[in-house]
Motif scaffolding. Structure first.
Motif, short mmCIF file in Angstrom:
data_model
loop_
_atom_site.label_atom_id
_atom_site.label_comp_id
_atom_site.label_asym_id
_atom_site.label_seq_id
_atom_site.Cartn_x
_atom_site.Cartn_y
_atom_site.Cartn_z
N ALA A 2 36.63 -46.83 -16.00
CA ALA A 2 36.04 -46.34 -17.25
C ALA A 2 34.55 -46.08 -17.05
O ALA A 2 34.00 -45.09 -17.53
N ASP A 3 33.91 -46.98 -16.29
CA ASP A 3 32.50 -46.83 -15.96
C ASP A 3 32.25 -45.53 -15.22
O ASP A 3 31.30 -44.81 -15.48
N GLN A 4 33.15 -45.29 -14.27
CA GLN A 4 33.01 -44.09 -13.43
C GLN A 4 33.17 -42.82 -14.28
O GLN A 4 32.43 -41.87 -14.11
N ARG A 5 34.13 -42.85 -15.19
CA ARG A 5 34.34 -41.69 -16.06
C ARG A 5 33.10 -41.44 -16.92
O ARG A 5 32.66 -40.31 -17.09
N GLY B 46 35.16 -38.53 -7.08
CA GLY B 46 35.06 -39.92 -7.53
C GLY B 46 36.31 -40.71 -7.18
O GLY B 46 36.23 -41.85 -6.69
N GLU B 47 37.47 -40.10 -7.39
CA GLU B 47 38.74 -40.78 -7.06
C GLU B 47 38.84 -41.02 -5.55
O GLU B 47 39.24 -42.08 -5.10
N ARG B 55 37.80 -48.96 1.71
CA ARG B 55 38.14 -49.26 3.10
C ARG B 55 37.07 -50.14 3.75
O ARG B 55 37.33 -50.87 4.68
N TYR B 56 35.83 -49.99 3.29
CA TYR B 56 34.72 -50.69 3.95
C TYR B 56 34.21 -51.88 3.16
O TYR B 56 33.51 -52.72 3.69
N LEU B 57 34.51 -51.92 1.88
CA LEU B 57 33.99 -53.02 1.05
C LEU B 57 35.14 -53.88 0.57
O LEU B 57 36.20 -53.35 0.18
N THR B 58 34.90 -55.18 0.61
CA THR B 58 36.00 -56.11 0.40
C THR B 58 36.52 -56.15 -1.04
O THR B 58 37.72 -56.23 -1.24
N SER B 59 35.62 -56.11 -2.00
CA SER B 59 36.13 -56.27 -3.37
C SER B 59 36.16 -54.92 -4.09
O SER B 59 35.35 -54.04 -3.82
N PRO B 60 37.11 -54.75 -5.02
CA PRO B 60 37.20 -53.49 -5.78
C PRO B 60 35.94 -53.20 -6.59
O PRO B 60 35.56 -52.06 -6.78
N GLU B 61 35.26 -54.31 -7.05
CA GLU B 61 34.03 -54.11 -7.85
C GLU B 61 32.96 -53.43 -7.00
O GLU B 61 32.28 -52.52 -7.44
N LEU B 62 32.85 -53.95 -5.75
CA LEU B 62 31.84 -53.37 -4.84
C LEU B 62 32.17 -51.93 -4.51
O LEU B 62 31.29 -51.08 -4.44
N ALA B 63 33.47 -51.67 -4.31
CA ALA B 63 33.89 -50.29 -3.98
C ALA B 63 33.57 -49.36 -5.13
O ALA B 63 33.08 -48.24 -4.92
N GLU B 64 33.78 -49.82 -6.36
CA GLU B 64 33.49 -48.97 -7.51
C GLU B 64 31.99 -48.75 -7.64
O GLU B 64 31.53 -47.63 -7.89
N ASP B 65 31.25 -49.84 -7.43
CA ASP B 65 29.79 -49.78 -7.48
C ASP B 65 29.29 -48.74 -6.48
O ASP B 65 28.45 -47.89 -6.79
N CYS B 66 29.83 -48.85 -5.27
CA CYS B 66 29.40 -47.98 -4.17
C CYS B 66 29.80 -46.53 -4.45
O CYS B 66 29.02 -45.61 -4.24
N SER B 67 31.01 -46.34 -4.97
CA SER B 67 31.45 -44.96 -5.22
C SER B 67 30.59 -44.32 -6.31
O SER B 67 30.31 -43.13 -6.26
N VAL B 177 19.05 -45.20 -16.47
CA VAL B 177 19.65 -46.20 -17.38
C VAL B 177 20.85 -46.86 -16.69
O VAL B 177 21.01 -48.09 -16.75
N HIS B 178 21.63 -46.04 -15.99
CA HIS B 178 22.80 -46.57 -15.28
C HIS B 178 22.35 -47.60 -14.23
O HIS B 178 22.91 -48.69 -14.13
#
Lengths: 214, 196
Positions: A2-5, B46-47, B55-67, B177-178
């Motif tokens: 959701a954040d990404q969207r 983004g997807e 593949r490179y970051l252990t947690s999904p939170e980090l992967a999302e942060d990085c993406s 802001v992000h």
């Protein structure tokens, strides 16, 4: 997700089109010719050029080779910096050519200093503050060039700063080669060694502060 | 981290040519002002990035942060893509740099990024008031991000008003802001760890 969207929505909300950066080779040519021209005018306004430099350029192949190599060193280094600031640009050949021209310029000057001067050693045209002038011109060019590079996407800030410093120093050294008195010792000390040290160090620091990574 | 360089070269070579051609085309259309193409480009990229960073970051939170950081970088550097050059090297150079940055940040703030800490914050300390903490921590933030956050989130200005006040583009303000939100989250967590 959701954040990404939300982020994507934000990024595209006020989207307008964008102009793609100009090819590095064109910008490098414009920058090299432009700055050499401006610097020659500035140096001429500050103090007249050494008498007979046009004749030396036309009649003395080694002297003209030194000036041409200096110009080529500037162009190749500027082209390298501009290409490095485009992610994924191939830079291997440019690194080799920049290294070749910079070291050739230095080697030719050192040959004149250690073995035989390329033209008649003369005090004519001596500029009393050529070192200060050179440092000031280099710093100005360095800053201008860093702002030009900033509009792109440099990845290695300190290295980019070092190379902008090197190219700025080469521009002033080439101009001073024509404008100031001809004495290999003076050239090595005041036009090359001291400006090189300061430009490269200042460039590295300025690079970190002026440039920003995307 | 040492494998990332060779992996990114493999990624460029193994990058699906159809996808590469499609994203390249979308970006070219976006440069001409087509916002729909840009939206599709960001969504698809983004997807892909979520999986690639995973593949490179252990947690999904980090992967999302990085993406998300990669998306911001691609957005900021979109004008540096030259249509005459292949898309893959440009794309992976930016992404690789962002993953390296994430690694470094992560190794500096290992415990801060522990998701359990975030979850336990409110429950383990009844006296923990997040709003109060935000006000206390705000001065620690970089003024550039603090101002953007304060104007939009605390003073209630709209994005247009805040960007006008700061003299920056709306998209730049949104990015600030992000990032400010992320920094703030990290600072709140750090503060919590210090206190407990």
């Amino acid at each position: 997700m959701a954040d990404q969207r939300k982020l994507i929505e934000d990024l595209k909300s006020d989207f307008k089109g964008f102009a793609v950066v100009k090819p590095s080779s064109q910008v490098a040519l414009l920058w090299t010719l432009g700055t050499l021209g401006v610097l020659c005018v500035l140096a001429f306004v500050t103090s007249p050029f050494r008498a007979g430099w046009v004749g030396e350029l036309a009649q003395n192949p080694r002297f003209s080779l030194e000036v041409l190599t200096g110009g080529a060193a500037v162009f190749s280094t500027v082209w390298l910096v501009l290409s490095m600031s485009i992610p994924g640009s191939p830079v291997k050949a440019l690194k080799v050519s920049s290294l070749f021209f910079c070291s050739s310029f230095l080697a030719l000057i050192l040959y004149s200093f250690l073995v035989e001067p390329s033209t008649t050693v003369t005090m004519a045209g001596k500029r009393h503050h050529c070192l200060t002038e050179g440092l000031a011109f280099s710093a100005l060019l360095n800053l201008g060039f860093l702002f030009l590079v900033r509009r792109r996407a440099p990845q290695n800030l300190a290295l980019t700063g070092v190379l902008t410093g090197l190219s700025s120093m080469c521009i002033t050294a080439t101009t001073m080669h024509l404008a100031c008195m001809y004495s290999p010792e003076h050239i090595v000390k005041s036009h090359i060694a001291l400006p090189l040290l300061s430009s490269v160090m200042v460039g590295a620091v300025m690079g970190v502060f002026v440039l920003k990574r995307i | 981290l040492t494998n990332l360089k060779t992996d990114s070269k493999k990624s460029i070579k193994g990058f699906d040519q159809e996808i590469e051609a499609r994203w390249r085309q979308l970006l070219i259309e976006a440069s001409e002002g087509n916002s729909t193409s840009y939206d599709v480009f960001l969504t698809e990229v983004g997807e892909y990035l979520l999986i690639y960073c995973g593949r490179y970051l252990t947690s999904p939170e980090l992967a999302e942060d990085c993406s998300q950081n990669c998306l911001i970088a691609l957005h900021k550097g979109k004008h540096t893509y030259q249509p005459s050059r292949p898309f893959g090297p440009w794309f992976f150079t930016i992404v690789k740099r962002k993953i390296i940055d994430q690694y470094r940040k992560n190794s500096r703030n290992k415990e801060v990024y522990n998701p359990e800490i975030v979850e336990n914050m409110a429950s383990s300390s009844p006296s923990f008031d997040i709003a109060e903490e935000v006000y206390k921590i705000l001065p620690k933030m970089d003024p550039v991000y603090r101002e953007a956050f304060k104007l939009t989130k605390l003073d209630g200005l709209s994005v247009a008003e805040a960007s006008k006040k700061l003299g920056i583009k709306e998209s730049a303000l949104k990015v600030r802001v992000h990032r400010a939100s992320k920094i703030l989250k990290k600072l709140v967590e750090e503060d919590f760890i210090e206190k407990h």
